[in-house]
Design a protein around this motif. Structure first.
Motif, mmCIF file in Angstrom:
data_model
loop_
_atom_site.group_PDB
_atom_site.id
_atom_site.type_symbol
_atom_site.label_atom_id
_atom_site.label_comp_id
_atom_site.label_asym_id
_atom_site.label_seq_id
_atom_site.Cartn_x
_atom_site.Cartn_y
_atom_site.Cartn_z
ATOM 1 N N ASN A 41 -8.486 2.479 6.081
ATOM 2 C CA ASN A 41 -8.119 2.608 4.675
ATOM 3 C C ASN A 41 -6.735 1.984 4.493
ATOM 4 O O ASN A 41 -5.732 2.688 4.467
ATOM 5 C CB ASN A 41 -8.125 4.074 4.251
ATOM 6 C CG ASN A 41 -7.855 4.243 2.781
ATOM 7 O OD1 ASN A 41 -7.828 3.264 2.025
ATOM 8 N ND2 ASN A 41 -7.648 5.471 2.355
ATOM 9 N N TRP A 42 -6.693 0.681 4.365
ATOM 10 C CA TRP A 42 -5.417 -0.030 4.255
ATOM 11 C C TRP A 42 -4.748 0.200 2.911
ATOM 12 O O TRP A 42 -3.552 -0.058 2.758
ATOM 13 C CB TRP A 42 -5.636 -1.527 4.479
ATOM 14 C CG TRP A 42 -6.071 -1.827 5.873
ATOM 15 C CD1 TRP A 42 -7.319 -2.147 6.284
ATOM 16 C CD2 TRP A 42 -5.252 -1.810 7.041
ATOM 17 N NE1 TRP A 42 -7.337 -2.331 7.637
ATOM 18 C CE2 TRP A 42 -6.075 -2.136 8.136
ATOM 19 C CE3 TRP A 42 -3.910 -1.553 7.290
ATOM 20 C CZ2 TRP A 42 -5.610 -2.214 9.434
ATOM 21 C CZ3 TRP A 42 -3.437 -1.625 8.592
ATOM 22 C CH2 TRP A 42 -4.283 -1.952 9.636
ATOM 23 N N SER A 43 -5.475 0.697 1.946
ATOM 24 C CA SER A 43 -4.868 0.928 0.639
ATOM 25 C C SER A 43 -3.909 2.123 0.660
ATOM 26 O O SER A 43 -3.152 2.324 -0.285
ATOM 27 C CB SER A 43 -5.953 1.142 -0.414
ATOM 28 O OG SER A 43 -6.696 2.314 -0.111
ATOM 29 N N ALA A 44 -3.910 2.915 1.725
ATOM 30 C CA ALA A 44 -3.001 4.061 1.824
ATOM 31 C C ALA A 44 -1.614 3.656 2.313
ATOM 32 O O ALA A 44 -0.668 4.434 2.190
ATOM 33 C CB ALA A 44 -3.590 5.103 2.769
ATOM 34 N N ILE A 45 -1.474 2.462 2.861
ATOM 35 C CA ILE A 45 -0.197 2.028 3.442
ATOM 36 C C ILE A 45 0.924 1.912 2.407
ATOM 37 O O ILE A 45 2.031 2.360 2.671
ATOM 38 C CB ILE A 45 -0.378 0.696 4.199
ATOM 39 C CG1 ILE A 45 -1.344 0.873 5.362
ATOM 40 C CG2 ILE A 45 0.947 0.151 4.692
ATOM 41 C CD1 ILE A 45 -0.874 1.812 6.443
ATOM 42 N N PRO A 46 0.715 1.324 1.229
ATOM 43 C CA PRO A 46 1.839 1.148 0.297
ATOM 44 C C PRO A 46 2.556 2.443 -0.090
ATOM 45 O O PRO A 46 3.751 2.426 -0.359
ATOM 46 C CB PRO A 46 1.200 0.486 -0.924
ATOM 47 C CG PRO A 46 0.024 -0.225 -0.386
ATOM 48 C CD PRO A 46 -0.478 0.628 0.739
ATOM 49 N N GLN A 47 1.861 3.558 -0.086
ATOM 50 C CA GLN A 47 2.528 4.806 -0.444
ATOM 51 C C GLN A 47 3.568 5.219 0.591
ATOM 52 O O GLN A 47 4.453 6.022 0.290
ATOM 53 C CB GLN A 47 1.508 5.920 -0.637
ATOM 54 C CG GLN A 47 0.843 6.377 0.646
ATOM 55 C CD GLN A 47 -0.187 7.454 0.409
ATOM 56 O OE1 GLN A 47 -0.226 8.045 -0.656
ATOM 57 N NE2 GLN A 47 -1.024 7.689 1.396
ATOM 58 N N TYR A 48 3.482 4.690 1.803
ATOM 59 C CA TYR A 48 4.474 4.996 2.833
ATOM 60 C C TYR A 48 5.605 3.969 2.869
ATOM 61 O O TYR A 48 6.564 4.128 3.600
ATOM 62 C CB TYR A 48 3.813 5.093 4.205
ATOM 63 C CG TYR A 48 2.828 6.223 4.271
ATOM 64 C CD1 TYR A 48 3.254 7.539 4.298
ATOM 65 C CD2 TYR A 48 1.461 5.977 4.259
ATOM 66 C CE1 TYR A 48 2.351 8.583 4.332
ATOM 67 C CE2 TYR A 48 0.555 7.013 4.298
ATOM 68 C CZ TYR A 48 1.001 8.312 4.336
ATOM 69 O OH TYR A 48 0.112 9.340 4.365
ATOM 70 N N LEU A 63 7.947 4.273 6.190
ATOM 71 C CA LEU A 63 7.809 3.050 6.988
ATOM 72 C C LEU A 63 9.017 2.135 6.839
ATOM 73 O O LEU A 63 9.518 1.590 7.832
ATOM 74 C CB LEU A 63 6.524 2.302 6.621
ATOM 75 C CG LEU A 63 5.225 2.931 7.121
ATOM 76 C CD1 LEU A 63 4.037 2.140 6.624
ATOM 77 C CD2 LEU A 63 5.210 3.028 8.628
ATOM 78 N N LEU A 64 9.490 1.947 5.628
ATOM 79 C CA LEU A 64 10.672 1.101 5.433
ATOM 80 C C LEU A 64 11.933 1.776 5.958
ATOM 81 O O LEU A 64 12.829 1.096 6.467
ATOM 82 C CB LEU A 64 10.836 0.720 3.966
ATOM 83 C CG LEU A 64 9.858 -0.332 3.458
ATOM 84 C CD1 LEU A 64 10.117 -0.639 1.999
ATOM 85 C CD2 LEU A 64 9.934 -1.585 4.287
ATOM 86 N N GLN A 65 12.022 3.104 5.861
ATOM 87 C CA GLN A 65 13.158 3.811 6.457
ATOM 88 C C GLN A 65 13.176 3.602 7.957
ATOM 89 O O GLN A 65 14.231 3.375 8.560
ATOM 90 C CB GLN A 65 13.088 5.311 6.146
ATOM 91 C CG GLN A 65 13.460 5.677 4.748
ATOM 92 C CD GLN A 65 13.277 7.159 4.485
ATOM 93 O OE1 GLN A 65 12.781 7.911 5.317
ATOM 94 N NE2 GLN A 65 13.678 7.580 3.300
ATOM 95 N N GLY A 66 12.010 3.698 8.576
ATOM 96 C CA GLY A 66 11.915 3.471 10.016
ATOM 97 C C GLY A 66 12.274 2.048 10.401
ATOM 98 O O GLY A 66 12.952 1.813 11.400
#
Length: 181
Positions: A41-48, A63-66
């Motif tokens: 489910n690649w559509s869940a990635i943008p929320q992170y 993800l961007l913080q990391g």
């Protein structure tokens, strides 16, 4: 062919082993393709990556913080590792035996020690026991807000400063050994 070099022969056993190896790889590929019924489910990635906050608007998420923290750790540890590696490298090529032994011991120890052991040792010992004794986080917390915002921008939030410094020191020591080599 170079002198002293013999020509290698391909035998029937080599062909059988190659066929078995290719068959094993194909079997694994088949099992992965058919046996795994997981739907990504690649559509869940943008929320992170980013999120919308009611007060601040668009905010960087996990993800961007990391990613940003990884870049900060890499830059600061490299800045510490380069002079350390240079000094240890110069010790290793020194004409004095003691200097050579110290440099060789450092490089041999840190290159043969698993990185996870070093990270755990520094995280649980240095960031919990040693760095709080220096009071670095308290010192930064007592500074003006402008200095604290610089620390947050270039390093990390003040509450995580000791763990960040331990991580930078760990990576710098480890990278310094490889630079010295």
């Amino acid at each position: 062919m170079f002198p002293g070099q013999q020509k290698l022969k391909w035998s029937r056993l080599d062909s059988i082993l190659l066929l078995l190896f290719v068959s094993l790889i194909l079997w694994f590929g088949y099992r992965i393709e058919i046996g795994l019924s997981y739907q990504w489910n690649w559509s869940a990635i943008p929320q992170y990556l980013v999120r919308i906050d009611a007060e601040e608007g668009w905010v960087v998420n996990f993800l961007l913080q990391g990613l940003l923290m990884t870049i900060k750790l890499s830059v600061w540890s490299l800045l510490l590792a380069m002079p350390l590696g240079l000094i240890v490298g110069l010790l290793r090529v020194s004409s004095h035996l003691f200097n050579q032994l110290v440099g060789g011991f450092y490089v041999g120890l840190l290159r043969n020690l698993p990185p996870l052991v070093l990270i755990l040792l520094f995280y649980f010992f240095v960031s919990d026991q040693v760095l709080p004794r220096f009071g670095i986080a308290d010192l930064v917390a007592a500074t003006p807000v402008s200095v604290q915002s610089l620390v947050v921008f270039f390093l990390t939030p003040v509450a995580q400063l000791e763990a960040f410094l331990a991580a930078v020191l760990t990576l710098a020591l480890f990278e310094g050994a490889y630079i010295a080599e």
